[in-house]
Enzyme design. Structure first.
Site, short mmCIF file in Angstrom:
data_model
loop_
_atom_site.label_atom_id
_atom_site.label_comp_id
_atom_site.label_asym_id
_atom_site.label_seq_id
_atom_site.Cartn_x
_atom_site.Cartn_y
_atom_site.Cartn_z
N SER A 228 0.83 -1.20 0.00
CA SER A 228 0.00 0.00 0.00
C SER A 228 0.86 1.24 0.00
O SER A 228 2.06 1.21 0.25
CB SER A 228 -0.90 0.01 1.23
N LYS B 175 8.22 -0.55 5.89
CA LYS B 175 7.76 0.75 5.46
C LYS B 175 8.94 1.55 4.95
O LYS B 175 9.93 1.72 5.66
CB LYS B 175 7.15 1.47 6.64
N ASP C 48 -1.67 11.12 11.27
CA ASP C 48 -2.46 10.58 10.16
C ASP C 48 -3.41 9.49 10.64
O ASP C 48 -3.28 8.33 10.27
CB ASP C 48 -1.49 10.06 9.09
N GLY D 217 0.94 5.00 1.68
CA GLY D 217 0.37 5.92 2.65
C GLY D 217 0.78 7.34 2.35
O GLY D 217 1.49 7.60 1.38
N THR D 218 0.33 8.27 3.18
CA THR D 218 0.69 9.67 2.99
C THR D 218 2.20 9.85 3.12
O THR D 218 2.81 10.63 2.43
CB THR D 218 -0.01 10.54 4.04
N PHE D 219 2.79 9.11 4.05
CA PHE D 219 4.19 9.33 4.36
C PHE D 219 5.11 8.18 3.96
O PHE D 219 6.31 8.28 4.09
CB PHE D 219 4.34 9.56 5.87
N SER D 220 4.52 7.07 3.57
CA SER D 220 5.38 5.91 3.33
C SER D 220 4.74 4.93 2.37
O SER D 220 3.54 4.99 2.11
CB SER D 220 5.66 5.21 4.65
#
Ligand SMILES: *[C@@H]1O[C@H](CO)[C@@H](O)[C@H](O)[C@H]1NC(C)=O
Ligand SMILES: *[C@@H]1O[C@H](CO)[C@@H](O)[C@H](O)[C@H]1NC(C)=O
Ligand SMILES: *[C@@H]1O[C@H](CO)[C@@H](O)[C@H](O)[C@H]1NC(C)=O
Ligand SMILES: *[C@@H]1O[C@H](CO)[C@@H](O)[C@H](O)[C@H]1NC(C)=O
Ligand SMILES: *[C@@H]1O[C@H](CO)[C@@H](O)[C@H](O)[C@H]1NC(C)=O
Ligand SMILES: *[C@@H]1O[C@H](CO)[C@@H](O)[C@H](O)[C@H]1NC(C)=O
Ligand SMILES: *[C@@H]1O[C@H](CO)[C@@H](O)[C@H](O)[C@H]1NC(C)=O
Ligand SMILES: *[C@@H]1O[C@H](CO)[C@@H](O)[C@H](O)[C@H]1NC(C)=O
Ligand SMILES: *[C@@H]1O[C@H](CO)[C@@H](O)[C@H](O)[C@H]1NC(C)=O
Length: 889
Positions: free
Chosen positions: A616, A637, A735, A618-621
């Site tokens: 997936s 991550k 988040d 994410g916003t940061f990773s």
């Protein structure tokens, strides 16, 4: 003789006086009992200084001052309730929805006058006391939602006045005793969600006017007894998720008032009874996942109130009767996974209220009518795995409410109609795979800016992928494989993130995701998979420090892209080398002693270089799944754009990671180690085999076919506890969203991405173009002017998660209307004149009264959490209390 007279008189005198004394004694007793009870349970609104206990809240006395009714429901009480059994005049006792523990005091069985007893929604455990056989006046007994175990005791057999018997949501075992069938006044019998076995008594309802029978989620066997339909008074029959066999009795037709008939997930055989047409009140008919055969009877059309007809996963054959078109109120017609055939039943187009039509996995054939969108409220059109052929009608563009369109695995021919671009709401999936579609991709596809999953694989689509496709901004999953597409794959985020398999099988297609360079004429340059790519696109920095000041700066440096591109060309060769030979690891460590041997750092790095390991974004990773040589599966991550943080603050970062790994809270996903190379940081976590809450709610995987409200509520409580703990240690989460809530193999929920607030160095903020505090739809309204994520801001985001859990809707969705997100949509419900029922996911709220009640309570909590004024939002600790109360309610 003479002697006996005075003796007689004396005896009557003694009798009279004792009677008199004992009466006043009972009165005194109630006084003493009530005072003792007040002390034992610390009932806060019972004032011990007010001597007349008959005026205390929830107490009703007879004219002679003895307690006749005691109602202590919903008062947050705990303690020993044995004392109530001294209130000998009690007729009504309601102790429901408290926190009473331990076994039910058997002395309650001595309250011979008792007519109404409600002990539901507590933590009572152990057996149902056999002494309850003494409650010979009992009319209503409710023991549901406790932790009671063992069998239903034989002694209850004499409670022949019972009208309502509720035992659901316990851990009762054994069979339903035959004598329940002898209760001549029984109207309501519910014992769902237990471990009951054996058959349903074959005389149940034969002597009474049974109105509600709810036995779902047990292990009952044998046939549905004919007796339950005998009186014709049945209104609700729910027997889903058992092991019932035999056929649906014809006598069901006796029950004109039966509105709710749910018998799915059993082993029922035989045909659907034609007598169903006599059940004129029928509103919900659900018989999916059985072994029913024969045809769908046209008599369903006589049930004019029918709203839901679910016959999925049976052995039904024949066609869908034309008559069903008469069902003006039909909202869901689900007949998937049967052996149905014939052409698309045009008469169904007359069901103007239809919102879900699922014909998948049958043998339907012929072409689709052009006016298929006559059913203008259609949200789900599921026609995959049939033998439909002909063109996809251009009229499909009029299905403007459609969220999901599944037409895969048919024989559709011709081109994809450009009108498909008009379905602006299309969101969940557009799947046209495994057909015989030809021609070019319509540019209009680019207008589907909400669409998450697009599968056009295994057709004969030709031409280039149009640049307009970049308008599909929400795309996460894409599959163009096995077509005849040519030219270069447009440089577009979702495409770059897709695995090679999304594009393979198009011999003349080239570009980045395929790892094949395009001819310069195609106007694209080769650049390989690399970790630098993200670094110019997204630069993160956290500004401020301490409890309140945490702002995340999400920087998109588009201007650098040109220069980068030129550099890329020169670097390309070097980078191919890099993929084969992984880069030099600078530092790496595993904090958890027991896992040290099992983690191999080189394998970790290699795993993150392969697109197929990506789980997936994410916003940061970006998350990857990695299998260690030891067999251990971990989740990795890769932090986006942490170049500055990693190189300048490596030691600080490692210290923070180590500190986080030591946090002991079970609802936080803690790092187990890290790998740092070049300017890249990889964070290692335990692999969460059940994915995220986002997937649980919004991907309808086969595992989650079963509606499971209790699980959702537990997840909410888990997450609340994790978040409250973070707040307690002065940490703000940056988040909070359902995509960052992970579920382990036991479906325990863990809040992830907790590192972010600690890892990104606050002092190194670079120029900001736009700032983002987490994921869209979860951002608190005050963020627009404060630019800070705060504790109340976290509470807001958590409230959004609660709303997702309740509504099964995404935080942002076009169906809410222009500029309206989930929060605004829910808060606006009362102004629109909508009830909570229209807001909450009906597949959950209609399962049982208990679920519905809990959902309403959680909805209240969600409303408080998402209050527009930050100061009005509750603290997470209070939220936990309220959620637990909802769970126990
Ligand atoms: C007190 O009330 C109870 C219940 O109504 C009744 O059974 C009993 O006879 C009454 N006793 C007296 C002394 O009035
Ligand atoms: C007890 O009181 C609650 C309100 O506090 C009410 O909803 C419930 O119906 C009452 N129970 C009985 C048995 O009257
Ligand atoms: C409650 O009190 C009674 C005596 O009043 C005692 O016998 C019983 O064991 C107590 N129950 C619990 C669970 O403590
Ligand atoms: C328990 O069951 C009774 C009888 O069916 C009902 O009146 C009562 O409301 C139920 N209690 C709760 C808390 O739902
Ligand atoms: C229910 O009872 C069974 C055995 O009777 C036991 O194994 C199980 O743990 C119990 N479940 C709960 C939730 O108490
Ligand atoms: C239903 O199952 C029972 C065993 O649970 C079996 O004895 C009976 O024959 C079955 N009836 C039918 C109609 O299959
Ligand atoms: C259909 O539902 C409406 C509203 O609930 C009700 O008034 C009507 O009686 C029902 N019709 C039949 C045939 O039961
Ligand atoms: C259901 O029916 C099918 C065919 O009619 C049969 O093959 C299968 O064994 C049946 N399954 C059960 C559980 O009865
Ligand atoms: C849709 O259902 C409502 C009642 O729920 C009914 O009044 C209306 O007529 C139906 N619409 C159509 C087009 O049949």
């Amino acid at each position: 003789m003479a002697d006996t007279i005075p003796l007689c008189c004396f005896l009557s005198f003694v009798l009279l006086t004792t009677t008199f004394i004992s009466l006043s004694q009972s009165q005194l007793d109630d006084q003493a009992t009530m005072e003792a009870l007040q002390k034992e349970l610390s009932v806060s609104d019972w004032d011990p200084k007010q001597p007349n206990f008959c005026t205390w809240r929830g107490v009703i006395c007879t004219s002679n001052q003895s307690v006749q009714e005691l109602n202590l429901s919903h008062r947050g009480l705990r303690g020993n309730v044995t004392l109530v059994s001294q209130l000998k005049s009690l007729k009504k006792l309601d102790l429901s929805s408290n926190s009473f523990k331990g076994s039910i005091p058997s002395s309650i069985g001595g309250l011979v006058a008792l007519e109404f007893l409600d002990l539901s929604m507590n933590h009572f455990e152990g057996l149902i006391p056999s002494s309850f056989g003494g409650l010979s006046s009992l009319i209503s007994l409710n023991l549901s939602n406790n932790f009671l175990s063992g069998a239903i005791p034989e002694e209850l057999k004499i409670l022949e006045s019972l009208q309502e018997l509720q035992l659901s949501g316990n851990n009762l075992t054994g069979s339903i005793p035959d004598w329940v069938g002898n209760f001549a006044s029984l109207k309501v019998f519910s014992a769902y969600e237990n471990g009951l076995t054996g058959v349903i008594p074959e005389n149940l309802g034969s002597v009474s006017n049974l109105e509600v029978l709810n036995l779902h989620s047990n292990q009952l066997e044998g046939e549905i007894p004919v007796s339950i339909f005998k009186s014709g008074k049945l209104q609700v029959l729910i027997l889903t998720v058992n092991g019932l066999n035999g056929s649906i009795p014809d006598s069901v037709g006796n029950c004109k008032g039966l509105s709710n008939l749910r018998i799915g997930n059993n082993r029922l055989t035989g045909r659907l009874p034609t007598s169903i047409g006599d059940v004129s009140s029928l509103t919900y008919f659900e018989a999916d996942n059985n072994n029913l055969s024969g045809e769908i009877v046209e008599e369903f059309a006589l049930c004019s109130n029918l709203t839901l007809l679910n016959l999925a996963s049976n052995w039904l054959t024949g066609t869908v009767p034309d008559k069903l078109g008469d069902l003006k109120n039909l909202q869901e017609l689900i007949v998937s996974d049967n052996g149905l055939s014939g052409e698309f039943p045009k008469s169904i187009l007359r069901c103007r209220n239809l919102s879900k039509l699922d014909f998948s996995y049958n043998n339907f054939n012929g072409s689709l009518p052009d006016n298929i969108c006559n059913m203008s409220r259609l949200q789900f059109l599921v026609l995959d795995h049939n033998s439909f052929d002909g063109f996809i009608p251009s009229g499909i563009g009029s299905c403007i409410k459609l969220l999901e369109l599944q037409m895969g695995s048919n024989y559709f021919t011709g081109a994809i109609p450009p009108e498909i671009g008009k379905i602006r709401n299309l969101q969940i999936a557009l799947n046209l795979s495994f057909n015989q579609l030809q021609g070019a991709l319509p540019r209009e596809l680019g207008k589907l800016d909400k669409l998450v999953s697009l599968d056009l694989s295994n057709n004969q689509i030709s031409g280039t992928i149009p640049q307009e496709i970049k308008g599909m901004m929400s795309l996460i999953e894409v599959n163009f494989s096995n077509n005849r597409l040519t030219g270069s794959i447009p440089a577009f985020g979702p495409f770059q993130k897709s695995p090679q398999t999304s594009f393979i099988g198009n011999s003349e297609l080239c570009g980045d995701p395929l790892g094949s360079a395009c001819h310069p004429n195609y106007g694209s340059y080769y650049y390989g998979l690399d970790h630098h790519k993200v670094s110019y696109k997204v630069v993160l920095a956290v500004v401020g420090s301490g409890m309140t000041v945490f702002a995340v700066v999400f920087l998109v440096v588009g201007l650098f892209m040109l220069r980068e591109k030129q550099e890329k060309e020169a670097k390309a060769k070097v980078e191919i080398q890099e993929i084969i030979e992984p880069p030099q690891i600078l530092v790496a460590n595993v904090f958890v002693e027991s896992l040290r041997q099992a983690v191999d750092f080189d394998t970790c790095v290699k795993a993150t270089l392969k697109e197929e390991n990506k789980v997936s974004n994410g916003t940061f990773s970006t998350s990857f799944k990695a299998v260690m040589p030891s067999g251990l599966v971990i989740s990795i991550k890769k932090l986006k754009s942490v170049d500055r943080t990693v190189t300048c603050h490596q030691n600080k970062m490692i210290r923070e990671l180590e500190r986080l790994s030591n946090l002991t809270h079970t609802n936080l996903l803690r790092p187990i180690g890290y790998v740092i190379y070049d300017d890249v940081a990889l964070l290692l976590h335990r692999y969460m085999s059940n994915g995220t809450l986002l997937q649980l709610i919004h991907d309808v995987g086969p595992a989650m076919k079963e509606p499971n409200w209790p699980l959702r509520l537990l997840i909410a409580i888990n997450v609340a506890e994790g978040l409250a703990f973070l707040h307690q240690i002065a940490t703000i989460h940056l988040d909070v969203c359902s995509g960052n809530i992970y579920l382990d193999s036991n479906f325990n929920a863990l809040l992830g991405e907790i590192e972010i607030s600690k890892l990104l160095d606050p002092s190194k903020g670079t120029a900001s173009i736009s700032a983002v505090a987490g994921s869209f739809g979860y951002i608190p309204p005050e963020y627009a002017y404060t630019m800070q994520v705060t504790v109340p801001g976290n509470v807001y985001s958590f409230g959004v998660v609660l709303l997702e859990i309740l509504t099964s809707k995404l935080p942002t969705d076009e169906c809410f209307g222009e500029g309206v997100d989930l929060v605004k949509w829910v808060h606006g419900a009362s102004t629109r004149g909508e009830t909570p029922e229209q807001i909450m996911d009906a597949t959950l709220s209609t399962i049982s009264f208990a679920w519905r009640k809990q959902m309403l309570a959680v909805l209240k909590v969600a409303m408080l959490c998402t209050d527009p004024t930050p100061a009005k939002r509750p603290k997470m600790k209070t939220v936990i209390e309220m959620l637990k109360e909802a769970k126990d309610s």
